[in-house]
Structures are given as structure tokens and as C-alpha cells.
Design a protein around this motif. Structure first.
Motif, PDB file in Angstrom:
ATOM      1  N   SER A  29       0.835  -1.209   0.000  1.00 56.14           N
ATOM      2  CA  SER A  29       0.000   0.000   0.000  1.00 56.14           C
ATOM      3  C   SER A  29       0.865   1.252   0.000  1.00 56.14           C
ATOM      4  O   SER A  29       0.554   2.237  -0.678  1.00 56.14           O
ATOM      5  CB  SER A  29      -0.914   0.030   1.234  1.00 56.14           C
ATOM      6  OG  SER A  29      -1.743  -1.101   1.250  1.00 56.14           O
ATOM      7  N   ALA A  30       1.969   1.213   0.773  1.00 55.65           N
ATOM      8  CA  ALA A  30       2.866   2.376   0.831  1.00 55.65           C
ATOM      9  C   ALA A  30       3.462   2.644  -0.555  1.00 55.65           C
ATOM     10  O   ALA A  30       3.550   3.784  -1.007  1.00 55.65           O
ATOM     11  CB  ALA A  30       3.970   2.134   1.857  1.00 55.65           C
ATOM     12  N   HIS A  31       3.875   1.584  -1.249  1.00 57.68           N
ATOM     13  CA  HIS A  31       4.422   1.756  -2.608  1.00 57.68           C
ATOM     14  C   HIS A  31       3.345   2.299  -3.554  1.00 57.68           C
ATOM     15  O   HIS A  31       3.617   3.211  -4.345  1.00 57.68           O
ATOM     16  CB  HIS A  31       4.958   0.427  -3.125  1.00 57.68           C
ATOM     17  CG  HIS A  31       5.433   0.491  -4.550  1.00 57.68           C
ATOM     18  ND1 HIS A  31       6.582   1.150  -4.929  1.00 57.68           N
ATOM     19  CD2 HIS A  31       4.897  -0.016  -5.691  1.00 57.68           C
ATOM     20  CE1 HIS A  31       6.734   1.047  -6.245  1.00 57.68           C
ATOM     21  NE2 HIS A  31       5.732   0.348  -6.733  1.00 57.68           N
ATOM     22  N   LEU A  32       2.144   1.768  -3.456  1.00 55.49           N
ATOM     23  CA  LEU A  32       1.068   2.204  -4.367  1.00 55.49           C
ATOM     24  C   LEU A  32       0.763   3.689  -4.207  1.00 55.49           C
ATOM     25  O   LEU A  32       0.403   4.359  -5.174  1.00 55.49           O
ATOM     26  CB  LEU A  32      -0.197   1.364  -4.123  1.00 55.49           C
ATOM     27  CG  LEU A  32      -0.088  -0.068  -4.671  1.00 55.49           C
ATOM     28  CD1 LEU A  32      -1.151  -0.960  -4.055  1.00 55.49           C
ATOM     29  CD2 LEU A  32      -0.198  -0.075  -6.190  1.00 55.49           C
ATOM     30  N   GLU A  33       0.930   4.207  -2.976  1.00 54.57           N
ATOM     31  CA  GLU A  33       0.702   5.644  -2.775  1.00 54.57           C
ATOM     32  C   GLU A  33       1.619   6.473  -3.652  1.00 54.57           C
ATOM     33  O   GLU A  33       1.288   7.579  -4.049  1.00 54.57           O
ATOM     34  CB  GLU A  33       0.966   6.019  -1.304  1.00 54.57           C
ATOM     35  CG  GLU A  33      -0.116   5.577  -0.362  1.00 54.57           C
ATOM     36  CD  GLU A  33       0.254   5.915   1.085  1.00 54.57           C
ATOM     37  OE1 GLU A  33       0.828   6.992   1.333  1.00 54.57           O
ATOM     38  OE2 GLU A  33      -0.031   5.074   1.962  1.00 54.57           O
ATOM     39  N   ARG A  34       2.825   5.931  -3.928  1.00 54.15           N
ATOM     40  CA  ARG A  34       3.830   6.722  -4.638  1.00 54.15           C
ATOM     41  C   ARG A  34       4.104   6.200  -6.038  1.00 54.15           C
ATOM     42  O   ARG A  34       5.023   6.659  -6.690  1.00 54.15           O
ATOM     43  CB  ARG A  34       5.120   6.753  -3.812  1.00 54.15           C
ATOM     44  CG  ARG A  34       4.860   7.470  -2.495  1.00 54.15           C
ATOM     45  CD  ARG A  34       6.090   7.723  -1.680  1.00 54.15           C
ATOM     46  NE  ARG A  34       5.720   8.451  -0.466  1.00 54.15           N
ATOM     47  CZ  ARG A  34       6.546   8.703   0.519  1.00 54.15           C
ATOM     48  NH1 ARG A  34       7.791   8.298   0.450  1.00 54.15           N
ATOM     49  NH2 ARG A  34       6.134   9.368   1.588  1.00 54.15           N
ATOM     50  N   ARG A 103       7.515  13.045   5.798  1.00 56.81           N
ATOM     51  CA  ARG A 103       6.216  12.387   5.986  1.00 56.81           C
ATOM     52  C   ARG A 103       6.267  10.950   5.473  1.00 56.81           C
ATOM     53  O   ARG A 103       6.553  10.692   4.311  1.00 56.81           O
ATOM     54  CB  ARG A 103       5.129  13.164   5.250  1.00 56.81           C
ATOM     55  CG  ARG A 103       3.746  12.658   5.531  1.00 56.81           C
ATOM     56  CD  ARG A 103       2.693  13.514   4.834  1.00 56.81           C
ATOM     57  NE  ARG A 103       1.417  12.823   4.780  1.00 56.81           N
ATOM     58  CZ  ARG A 103       0.576  12.745   5.798  1.00 56.81           C
ATOM     59  NH1 ARG A 103       0.869  13.341   6.935  1.00 56.81           N
ATOM     60  NH2 ARG A 103      -0.547  12.077   5.684  1.00 56.81           N
ATOM     61  N   LEU A 104       5.983  10.015   6.354  1.00 56.02           N
ATOM     62  CA  LEU A 104       5.930   8.614   5.949  1.00 56.02           C
ATOM     63  C   LEU A 104       4.662   8.371   5.130  1.00 56.02           C
ATOM     64  O   LEU A 104       3.672   9.102   5.289  1.00 56.02           O
ATOM     65  CB  LEU A 104       5.905   7.714   7.195  1.00 56.02           C
ATOM     66  CG  LEU A 104       7.194   7.698   8.025  1.00 56.02           C
ATOM     67  CD1 LEU A 104       6.960   7.003   9.358  1.00 56.02           C
ATOM     68  CD2 LEU A 104       8.311   7.009   7.265  1.00 56.02           C
ATOM     69  N   PRO A 105       4.667   7.354   4.253  1.00 52.86           N
ATOM     70  CA  PRO A 105       3.432   7.034   3.523  1.00 52.86           C
ATOM     71  C   PRO A 105       2.280   6.772   4.493  1.00 52.86           C
ATOM     72  O   PRO A 105       2.492   6.232   5.585  1.00 52.86           O
ATOM     73  CB  PRO A 105       3.809   5.759   2.757  1.00 52.86           C
ATOM     74  CG  PRO A 105       5.297   5.810   2.623  1.00 52.86           C
ATOM     75  CD  PRO A 105       5.789   6.496   3.875  1.00 52.86           C
ATOM     76  N   THR A 106       1.077   7.163   4.099  1.00 57.38           N
ATOM     77  CA  THR A 106      -0.097   7.056   4.974  1.00 57.38           C
ATOM     78  C   THR A 106      -0.307   5.623   5.485  1.00 57.38           C
ATOM     79  O   THR A 106      -0.704   5.420   6.639  1.00 57.38           O
ATOM     80  CB  THR A 106      -1.352   7.527   4.205  1.00 57.38           C
ATOM     81  OG1 THR A 106      -1.072   8.827   3.687  1.00 57.38           O
ATOM     82  CG2 THR A 106      -2.567   7.601   5.104  1.00 57.38           C
ATOM     83  N   ALA A 107      -0.001   4.634   4.649  1.00 53.30           N
ATOM     84  CA  ALA A 107      -0.219   3.232   5.048  1.00 53.30           C
ATOM     85  C   ALA A 107       0.626   2.848   6.260  1.00 53.30           C
ATOM     86  O   ALA A 107       0.307   1.893   6.967  1.00 53.30           O
ATOM     87  CB  ALA A 107       0.110   2.303   3.875  1.00 53.30           C
ATOM     88  N   LEU A 108       1.697   3.604   6.511  1.00 53.61           N
ATOM     89  CA  LEU A 108       2.577   3.270   7.646  1.00 53.61           C
ATOM     90  C   LEU A 108       2.163   3.963   8.945  1.00 53.61           C
ATOM     91  O   LEU A 108       2.649   3.606  10.025  1.00 53.61           O
ATOM     92  CB  LEU A 108       4.029   3.655   7.324  1.00 53.61           C
ATOM     93  CG  LEU A 108       4.648   3.070   6.055  1.00 53.61           C
ATOM     94  CD1 LEU A 108       6.124   3.445   5.975  1.00 53.61           C
ATOM     95  CD2 LEU A 108       4.501   1.548   6.027  1.00 53.61           C
ATOM     96  N   PRO A 114       3.317   9.407  11.616  1.00 49.64           N
ATOM     97  CA  PRO A 114       3.433  10.090  10.319  1.00 49.64           C
ATOM     98  C   PRO A 114       4.805  10.675  10.009  1.00 49.64           C
ATOM     99  O   PRO A 114       5.094  10.986   8.854  1.00 49.64           O
ATOM    100  CB  PRO A 114       2.401  11.221  10.439  1.00 49.64           C
ATOM    101  CG  PRO A 114       2.354  11.524  11.905  1.00 49.64           C
ATOM    102  CD  PRO A 114       2.629  10.227  12.624  1.00 49.64           C
ATOM    103  N   SER A 115       5.672  10.827  11.022  1.00 54.19           N
ATOM    104  CA  SER A 115       6.883  11.632  10.815  1.00 54.19           C
ATOM    105  C   SER A 115       8.156  10.805  10.873  1.00 54.19           C
ATOM    106  O   SER A 115       8.388  10.057  11.832  1.00 54.19           O
ATOM    107  CB  SER A 115       6.946  12.732  11.887  1.00 54.19           C
ATOM    108  OG  SER A 115       8.242  13.296  11.925  1.00 54.19           O
ATOM    109  N   MET A 116       8.994  10.947   9.862  1.00 57.33           N
ATOM    110  CA  MET A 116      10.291  10.269   9.840  1.00 57.33           C
ATOM    111  C   MET A 116      11.178  10.779  10.981  1.00 57.33           C
ATOM    112  O   MET A 116      11.848  10.009  11.657  1.00 57.33           O
ATOM    113  CB  MET A 116      10.943  10.558   8.483  1.00 57.33           C
ATOM    114  CG  MET A 116      12.241   9.878   8.241  1.00 57.33           C
ATOM    115  SD  MET A 116      12.078   8.343   7.341  1.00 57.33           S
ATOM    116  CE  MET A 116      11.885   8.938   5.670  1.00 57.33           C
TER     117      MET A 116
END
Ligand SMILES: [Zn+2]
Length: 227
Positions: A29-34, A103-108, A114-116
Motif C-alpha cells: 500500500s505504501a508503494h502504491l501511494e507513490r 512524511r511517511l506514507p499514509t499506510a505506515l 506520520p513523521s520520519m
């Protein structure tokens, strides 16, 4: 920047069918966001799923029908009009709003926030830090932060490993992996990632079985690393 390394066909089909284990599903899901390219492939796979369900009500799909459907997944999104529309909307969004590096991907977010910058890393080996997600059904989900210019132990995988690069980069036999790229690996791949110089390589990894290290030193290191 667009990802260059993508989910493989089996992962796209399983994702579309809602059949991925939780940890894998989070990384996919995180990959699909990007990745507009893989979003297009998921869209095609969902259409294939719909067709298969219709056929289930009638006769079972023949092998060559299935092969033709799988071949569709490898076509560029440009050949699927709906997917093209989806991809170009995403491209436009990418241009207007480049990904915020913190910002981390929303799925994470449910697993890591949310924050690296706000991540609380734990050192597990020289140059390697990790944050494990809480209990994840059927697998492991973790963030890894590896110092620039590090060479990881040579290893293959007992099962499937899906890794997405969030920041920094690494190189291995499969090529150069930068932000947004995924390494979708099965038990056949023997690799030794070397992180790029400059900034630490931060990635999110999902595994469904322990890694299999090939050297005696790495095998002894494995319990310490907790992979
Ligand atoms: Zn992709």
C-alpha cells in the motif's frame, strides 16, 4: 521522482484480491501511494478479478484465458485507458505536491506514526537501527535505518520479503534502489545490499519467514539482528 522497481505480478494480484498477509499489504500500500504505474496494474488486476468472478458463475477459466489476463498486467498503463487516466491524475498530483521527505506514507501511520524525524530508533548492530511494528499477523513489519556506505551480510530469503525505500538508497545485484522503489523478493534471490554514500538508507520491510544467511558469520549474527 518515479519508482523504477515495482511490485511483481503475484503481489499485484494478491493485493487486488485482498489476499496479502498484513505486513506485505502495508508495504504494498505504501508503494502504491507513490507509484502511478502499479496503481494502473492494480486497476487492471481488479478488472481481471471481476471477469474471473463472472466466469466462476459460468464455466471455469481456461489456462490460456488466465495467461492472457496475466499478460495484461505487464502492459504499460497507457494501454489501459482507465489506468492511464488514473496515472495522469497521480502524475499531476506529484508535480503539484512533491512528497514531503519527513512524511511517511499514509499506510505506515498506524504502525509508525506520520513523521520520519519523530521515529525512535533502536540500534541492533553497528550502523543498523530498527523499529519493529507491534504484532503483525503472519509476518514481520519493521523499519530499518542503515548507515551510508554499509555492506549488509549476503543473504537469501526463506519466504517472501517486500521492502520499500523511504529515504537514501542501496545497490545490489538487482540494481539501484531509491525512494519509492520496492524489492519484491522470493527465496531464490541471493543478495548483498550496499547502501549509498551520503544519507542513511531508511526502508520499511515485510517478511513472512526468516531470512536465510549463507555465510557462517552472518548465520551467527542472525539471532542478534532478530531477522
Ligand atoms: Zn510500482
Amino acid at each position: 521522482m518515479r519508482p523504477n522497481h515495482h511490485l511483481d505480478d503475484a503481489t499485484v494480484l494478491s493485493y487486488s484480491a485482498g489476499a496479502l498477509p498484513t505486513a506485505m499489504n502495508v508495504v504494498a500500500s505504501a508503494h502504491l501511494e507513490r507509484c502511478p504505474h502499479c496503481r494502473g496494474r492494480v486497476h487492471v488486476a481488479e478488472r481481471i478479478g471481476g471477469t474471473l468472478m463472472q466466469q466462476q458463475r459460468g464455466e471455469a477459466p481456461r489456462q490460456d484465458d488466465r495467461d492472457a489476463m496475466l499478460a495484461l498486467l505487464d502492459r504499460e498503463p497507457e494501454t489501459a485507458p482507465a489506468a492511464t487516466a488514473l496515472a495522469s491524475r497521480a502524475d499531476a498530483a506529484d508535480v503539484v505536491e512533491p512528497p514531503d521527505r519527513d512524511r511517511l506514507p499514509t499506510a505506515l501511520h498506524p504502525w509508525f506514526g506520520p513523521s520520519m524525524r519523530a521515529l525512535k530508533w533502536r540500534r541492533i548492530a553497528p550502523g543498523v537501527q530498527r523499529i519493529r511494528a507491534g504484532s503483525v499477523a503472519g509476518g514481520e513489519l519493521m523499519l530499518l535505518r542503515i548507515a551510508p556506505g554499509s555492506r549488509l551480510p549476503l543473504h537469501s530469503h526463506g519466504g517472501t520479503e517486500l521492502t520499500m525505500i523511504l529515504d537514501g538508497a542501496y545497490d545490489d545485484v538487482l540494481g539501484h534502489f531509491g525512494p519509492g522503489d520496492v524489492a519484491d523478493l522470493d527465496g531464490q534471490t541471493l543478495h548483498q545490499p550496499v547502501t549509498a554514500p551520503g544519507v542513511p538508507c531508511v526502508c520499511v520491510a515485510a517478511t513472512d519467514a526468516p531470512l536465510v544467511f549463507s555465510g557462517w558469520f552472518a548465520r551467527r549474527l542472525q539471532p542478534l539482528l532478530g531477522f
